[in-house]
Design an enzyme around this catalytic site. Sequence first.
Site, short mmCIF file in Angstrom:
data_model
loop_
_atom_site.label_atom_id
_atom_site.label_comp_id
_atom_site.label_asym_id
_atom_site.label_seq_id
_atom_site.Cartn_x
_atom_site.Cartn_y
_atom_site.Cartn_z
N HIS A 84 62.78 -38.05 11.14
CA HIS A 84 62.15 -39.20 11.81
C HIS A 84 60.74 -38.91 12.31
CE1 HIS A 84 66.06 -41.66 12.81
NE2 HIS A 84 66.01 -41.24 11.54
N ASP A 125 55.84 -15.43 22.22
CA ASP A 125 55.43 -14.59 23.34
C ASP A 125 56.56 -13.58 23.58
OD1 ASP A 125 57.43 -15.97 24.70
OD2 ASP A 125 56.15 -16.64 26.35
N HIS A 126 56.52 -12.89 24.72
CA HIS A 126 57.56 -11.90 25.01
C HIS A 126 58.94 -12.54 25.15
CE1 HIS A 126 55.76 -13.48 28.65
NE2 HIS A 126 56.86 -13.19 29.31
N ARG A 131 59.61 -46.76 8.10
CA ARG A 131 59.31 -47.19 9.48
C ARG A 131 58.90 -46.00 10.35
NH1 ARG A 131 64.69 -46.58 9.06
NH2 ARG A 131 65.90 -45.74 10.81
N HIS A 132 59.40 -44.84 9.99
CA HIS A 132 59.04 -43.66 10.79
C HIS A 132 57.57 -43.29 10.59
CE1 HIS A 132 63.18 -43.39 11.82
NE2 HIS A 132 63.54 -43.30 10.54
N CYS A 150 59.16 -19.16 22.46
CA CYS A 150 58.88 -18.57 23.77
C CYS A 150 60.21 -18.55 24.53
CB CYS A 150 57.77 -19.30 24.51
SG CYS A 150 58.05 -21.03 24.91
N GLY A 151 60.19 -18.48 25.85
CA GLY A 151 61.45 -18.41 26.58
C GLY A 151 62.29 -19.66 26.37
N THR A 152 61.64 -20.81 26.52
CA THR A 152 62.35 -22.09 26.36
C THR A 152 61.89 -22.89 25.15
OG1 THR A 152 60.67 -23.17 27.71
CG2 THR A 152 62.64 -22.36 28.86
N GLY A 153 60.72 -22.56 24.60
CA GLY A 153 60.09 -23.37 23.55
C GLY A 153 59.17 -24.43 24.13
N ILE A 154 59.28 -24.67 25.43
CA ILE A 154 58.56 -25.80 26.04
C ILE A 154 57.05 -25.56 26.12
CG2 ILE A 154 58.28 -27.17 28.15
CD1 ILE A 154 61.32 -26.65 28.69
N GLY A 155 56.65 -24.42 26.64
CA GLY A 155 55.22 -24.13 26.77
C GLY A 155 54.52 -24.12 25.42
N MET A 156 55.17 -23.51 24.44
CA MET A 156 54.61 -23.47 23.08
C MET A 156 54.40 -24.89 22.55
SD MET A 156 54.05 -20.45 21.91
CE MET A 156 54.60 -18.76 21.62
C1 RB5 Z 1 57.48 -16.66 30.04
O1 RB5 Z 1 58.11 -16.09 31.14
C2 RB5 Z 1 57.93 -18.10 29.86
O2 RB5 Z 1 57.37 -18.89 30.86
C3 RB5 Z 1 57.56 -18.59 28.49
O3 RB5 Z 1 58.17 -17.78 27.53
C4 RB5 Z 1 57.98 -20.00 28.12
O4 RB5 Z 1 59.34 -20.21 28.36
C5 RB5 Z 1 57.13 -21.09 28.63
O5 RB5 Z 1 57.38 -22.27 28.37
#
Ligand code: RB5
Length: 157
Positions: free
Chosen positions: A98, A8-9, A140-141, A65-71
């Site tokens: 693993h 994303d951006h 095992r993994h 993405c910004g943190t990788g978390i949402g993706m």
């Molecule tokens: C976008 O502002 C941000 O929320 C997205 O890039 C990402 O970090 C979500 O997990």
Amino acid sequence: MKILVASDHGGFELKSKIVNLLKNKKIQVEDLGSDSAESVDYPDYAIKVAERISKGEADAGILVCGTGIGMCIAANKFKGVRAAVVSESYSARMAKEHNNANVLCIGGRVLDPGSPARVPAESAEDVVTAWLDAKFEGGRHDRRLDKIRAIEKTNFK
Ligand code: RB5
């Protein structure tokens, strides 16, 4: 090996660096966008990669993405996708050895040198290379992954 890449951006700038890294390593790479730093919704780009990994149309994916978390959350909704969000090389290597992660999720705002949030320990290139170079250990993994596949069978009809 073919790797699908999308962002994303929040991950757009770092994605270009990862695409270059993969090309330099002579890895076949398909960039599925986004194509600018304009604000977009990360699930739309996670879907582009995860859907094709799920269908077996590519070997692996990298989502930024910004943190990788949402993706990572979005990608893991697809059957057969094992997405892992990492920000250093040890976890990147373990994600392959693993967990046999087939999608790596990283944060542009976490790993890109220009980001105010970045902890300057390792470069994004080091983290991605650790994952690329690692091999799934099996044994095992794989038994544990079988249990995850069983969850998919029950929960995703
Ligand atoms: C976008 O502002 C941000 O929320 C997205 O890039 C990402 O970090 C979500 O997990």
